[in-house]
Design an enzyme around this catalytic site. Structure first.
Site, short mmCIF file in Angstrom:
data_model
loop_
_atom_site.label_atom_id
_atom_site.label_comp_id
_atom_site.label_asym_id
_atom_site.label_seq_id
_atom_site.Cartn_x
_atom_site.Cartn_y
_atom_site.Cartn_z
N LYS A 270 -10.35 -14.25 25.76
CA LYS A 270 -8.91 -14.53 25.88
C LYS A 270 -8.72 -16.03 25.98
O LYS A 270 -9.28 -16.68 26.86
CB LYS A 270 -8.33 -13.84 27.13
CG LYS A 270 -8.29 -12.32 27.02
CD LYS A 270 -7.83 -11.68 28.31
CE LYS A 270 -6.35 -11.88 28.58
NZ LYS A 270 -5.94 -11.18 29.85
O1 G3P Z 1 -3.27 -11.00 31.75
C1 G3P Z 1 -1.95 -11.31 32.03
C2 G3P Z 1 -1.11 -10.16 32.46
O2 G3P Z 1 -1.86 -9.04 32.62
C3 G3P Z 1 -0.29 -10.50 33.65
O3 G3P Z 1 0.22 -9.41 34.27
O4 G3P Z 1 1.31 -8.24 36.16
O5 G3P Z 1 0.29 -10.52 36.52
O6 G3P Z 1 2.38 -10.28 35.19
P1 G3P Z 1 1.11 -9.62 35.61
#
Ligand code: G3P
Length: 225
Positions: free
Chosen positions: A86
């Protein structure tokens, strides 16, 4: 649409794999920190559990393109060449993507808030672009709609890339993207467990069991009838 687990707690991953039709695991540096374990210890355990061919996405942390490429090489060395690295969709990241694409690496472009980032990432060689649905919603824009635009941009430009939508807070966001046919969605265990957590469903199933037991006896099922 592939359904991927966005987490690094091995117990949760095992539980979801037991019950749900999932296609792999994504992580990011925050998720690794939440596991409280050494990064490659937990990542290797995940890789071993999901298998060598399953999708595993692991993020680089370096700030420069050269550093990102070095991070990617270490990730591939520890977790397999097919592991998706990533890469943040920023200037240095696009440079890293071009270098890694020339090596045939699997690339997931991440930290995507705008369709332009996704377009550039796909042109730089990313196979997946990960827009942050709920974080975009929280900024006052429409995360689902942005992911749909990215999907269309890839198709209309014959770009060999798919949306890997991330950052979900509810099942409706996921369903909207499944309906649109985006490539993949990654969600935390909480969101996955909530996909079918619904009083109406539970109550319907309980009524069937109650009615059958009133006919055949408590604890009896079709095998006992
Ligand atoms: O990898 C990034 C993504 O999964 C972020 O998720 O829930 O932290 O906004 P969140």
């Amino acid at each position: 649409m592939k359904l991927i687990i966005d987490d690094a707690h091995i117990d949760q991953i095992k539980k979801i794999y037991e019950f749900y039709p999932v296609d792999g695991v994504t992580t990011n540096p925050t998720i690794l920190a939440q596991s409280g374990r050494k990064p490659y210890d937990v990542l290797k355990e995940i890789r071993e559990f999901i298998g060598a061919d399953a999708e595993l996405h692991v993020q680089v942390v370096a700030k420069t393109a050269e550093g990102m490429v070095e991070d990617a090489h270490r990730i591939q060395q520890e977790l397999g060449k097919n592991t998706f690295v990533k890469i943040p969709s920023i200037e240095q990241g696009f440079k890293a993507m071009k270098i890694l694409k020339a090596e045939n690496a699997n690339i997931t472009a991440t930290a995507i808030y705008t369709p332009m980032q996704a377009f550039l990432a796909a042109k730089a060689g990313a196979s997946y672009a990960a827009p942050y649905i709920n974080r975009i919603d929280n900024m006052g824009y429409d995360g689902v709609s942005i992911a749909q635009h990215i999907h269309d941009i890839f198709k209309n430009n014959n770009l060999n890339a798919n949306v890997l939508a991330a950052s979900f807070k509810n099942s409706q966001q996921m369903l909207d993207l499944a309906e649109y046919g985006v490539g993949a969605a990654t969600a935390s265990p909480d969101v996955i467990f909530a996909l079918v957590k619904n009083e109406a469903i539970t109550s319907a199933i309980n009524a069937f069991i109650r009615d059958f037991e009133s006919l055949v006896g408590e604890g009896k099922t079709m095998k006992d009838a």
